[in-house]
Scaffold this motif. Sequence first.
Motif, short mmCIF file in Angstrom:
data_model
loop_
_atom_site.label_atom_id
_atom_site.label_comp_id
_atom_site.label_asym_id
_atom_site.label_seq_id
_atom_site.Cartn_x
_atom_site.Cartn_y
_atom_site.Cartn_z
N MET A 1 0.93 -1.32 -0.33
CA MET A 1 0.06 -0.31 0.28
C MET A 1 0.73 1.32 0.09
O MET A 1 0.93 1.98 -0.99
CB MET A 1 -1.05 0.02 1.25
N ARG A 2 1.69 0.74 0.81
CA ARG A 2 2.68 2.31 0.65
C ARG A 2 3.49 3.21 -0.84
O ARG A 2 3.70 3.92 -1.27
CB ARG A 2 4.06 1.94 1.53
N LEU A 3 3.87 1.75 -1.16
CA LEU A 3 4.19 1.80 -2.71
C LEU A 3 3.80 2.20 -3.62
O LEU A 3 3.87 3.04 -4.78
CB LEU A 3 5.14 0.65 -3.32
N MET A 4 2.03 2.17 -3.30
CA MET A 4 0.73 2.33 -3.92
C MET A 4 0.89 3.86 -4.13
O MET A 4 0.13 4.72 -4.70
CB MET A 4 -0.18 1.90 -4.04
N LYS A 5 0.74 4.25 -2.57
CA LYS A 5 0.95 5.61 -2.51
C LYS A 5 2.03 6.79 -3.15
O LYS A 5 1.92 7.38 -3.22
CB LYS A 5 0.93 5.81 -1.20
N ASN A 6 2.87 5.89 -2.14
CA ASN A 6 4.60 6.62 -3.24
C ASN A 6 4.57 7.18 -4.91
O ASN A 6 4.91 8.14 -5.15
CB ASN A 6 5.38 6.02 -2.10
N THR A 7 4.38 6.31 -6.22
CA THR A 7 3.69 6.08 -7.00
C THR A 7 2.94 6.79 -7.72
O THR A 7 2.36 7.03 -8.86
CB THR A 7 4.07 4.16 -7.41
N GLN A 8 1.98 6.80 -6.46
CA GLN A 8 0.55 7.62 -6.79
C GLN A 8 -0.18 6.74 -7.90
O GLN A 8 -1.58 6.67 -8.51
CB GLN A 8 0.50 9.01 -7.55
N LEU A 9 0.27 5.11 -7.86
CA LEU A 9 -0.74 4.56 -8.79
C LEU A 9 -2.30 4.55 -8.13
O LEU A 9 -3.08 4.24 -9.02
CB LEU A 9 -0.05 3.17 -8.33
N SER A 10 -2.43 4.36 -6.52
CA SER A 10 -3.98 4.06 -6.16
C SER A 10 -4.20 5.42 -6.93
O SER A 10 -5.78 5.60 -7.07
CB SER A 10 -3.82 4.05 -4.39
N ASP A 11 -4.39 6.54 -7.07
CA ASP A 11 -4.77 7.46 -7.54
C ASP A 11 -5.32 7.03 -8.78
O ASP A 11 -6.13 7.70 -9.75
CB ASP A 11 -4.03 8.83 -7.69
N GLN A 12 -4.52 6.65 -9.59
CA GLN A 12 -4.80 6.29 -10.94
C GLN A 12 -5.78 4.87 -10.74
O GLN A 12 -6.45 5.35 -11.80
CB GLN A 12 -3.23 6.13 -11.86
N ILE A 13 -5.32 4.20 -9.80
CA ILE A 13 -6.81 3.37 -10.04
C ILE A 13 -7.77 3.71 -9.74
O ILE A 13 -9.20 3.55 -10.86
CB ILE A 13 -6.14 1.87 -9.43
N ASN A 14 -8.14 5.08 -8.93
CA ASN A 14 -9.62 4.87 -8.86
C ASN A 14 -9.96 6.39 -10.25
O ASN A 14 -11.30 6.32 -10.08
CB ASN A 14 -8.83 6.22 -7.50
N THR A 15 -8.66 6.88 -10.40
CA THR A 15 -9.70 7.32 -12.51
C THR A 15 -9.91 6.57 -13.02
O THR A 15 -11.39 7.11 -13.28
CB THR A 15 -8.12 8.33 -12.56
N GLN A 16 -9.33 5.72 -12.66
CA GLN A 16 -10.01 4.67 -13.80
C GLN A 16 -10.70 3.81 -13.97
O GLN A 16 -11.55 3.58 -14.45
CB GLN A 16 -8.76 3.74 -14.29
N LEU A 17 -11.63 3.43 -12.91
CA LEU A 17 -12.21 2.76 -11.86
C LEU A 17 -13.13 3.69 -12.35
O LEU A 17 -14.65 3.36 -12.84
CB LEU A 17 -12.45 2.32 -10.76
N ASN A 18 -13.05 4.98 -11.98
CA ASN A 18 -13.84 5.76 -12.20
C ASN A 18 -15.16 6.06 -14.03
O ASN A 18 -15.95 7.25 -13.90
CB ASN A 18 -14.27 7.49 -10.99
N ASN A 19 -13.80 6.20 -14.91
CA ASN A 19 -14.45 6.56 -16.17
C ASN A 19 -13.94 4.92 -16.42
O ASN A 19 -14.15 5.50 -18.17
CB ASN A 19 -12.88 7.29 -16.27
N SER A 20 -14.13 4.04 -16.41
CA SER A 20 -13.96 2.68 -16.92
C SER A 20 -15.39 2.10 -16.90
O SER A 20 -15.85 2.12 -15.42
CB SER A 20 -13.39 1.98 -17.84
N ASN A 21 -15.80 1.25 -17.88
CA ASN A 21 -17.34 0.21 -17.56
C ASN A 21 -16.43 -1.14 -17.09
O ASN A 21 -17.49 -2.03 -17.10
CB ASN A 21 -18.28 0.78 -18.06
N GLN A 22 -15.03 -1.40 -17.65
CA GLN A 22 -14.34 -2.44 -17.78
C GLN A 22 -14.20 -2.55 -16.42
O GLN A 22 -14.04 -4.18 -16.49
CB GLN A 22 -13.33 -3.37 -18.88
#
Length: 192
Positions: free
Chosen positions: A1-22
């Motif tokens: 989780m720390r690595l996801m936060k440090n690389t901002q991948l968690s933000d990318q996943i949230n954005t992608q989930l909000n903008n995708s139906n897959q």
Amino acid sequence: MRLMKNTQLSDQINTQLNNSNQGMTVFAPTDNAFSTLKAGTLNSLSDQQKVQLLQFHVLPIYLTTSQFQTVSNPLRTQAGDSGSQLNITTSGNSVNITTGVVDTPVSNTLYTDGTLAVYQVEKVLLPMSLFGPPSPAPAPGPLKKKKAGSDDDTPTTDDGSASADASGGVVFGGHLHGIYVGVIGIIAAFYL
């Protein structure tokens, strides 16, 4: 989780989930999986490689456990390139992930909501593109003769590296002819 936060991948996943139906599927290694990595593995990666490693744990589609039975391999991960694909195999209720570098079972469903599925894996998924064997060195170029009239007609490669002469001797940078002349000169001086 720390690595996801440090690389901002968690933000990318949230954005992608909000903008995708897959939806998305995430494979989450345990803390123990990270502790079994060779010492310094994560520290040896650049920031971009750390992002790529994390993206390798994310599929850009939502998969249920029953869909693991019928999925078409190889699966493209969020890391994108051809060295960043994985295969999923099943045997009964057991699900296994193979990256070409590691094999690991999917040991638990951590979260699922119809859009996002998070599955626990027992090893960090190491992509071939980052952890696979290095590419082999290129083969030497084709042999070519020196120009007519040259006082050295020993064949060499395009880059002047080692090649074989007619007797099977090895030519290093096209200088075997000079070695023969030097050895003959030493023998002639000894017998004269």
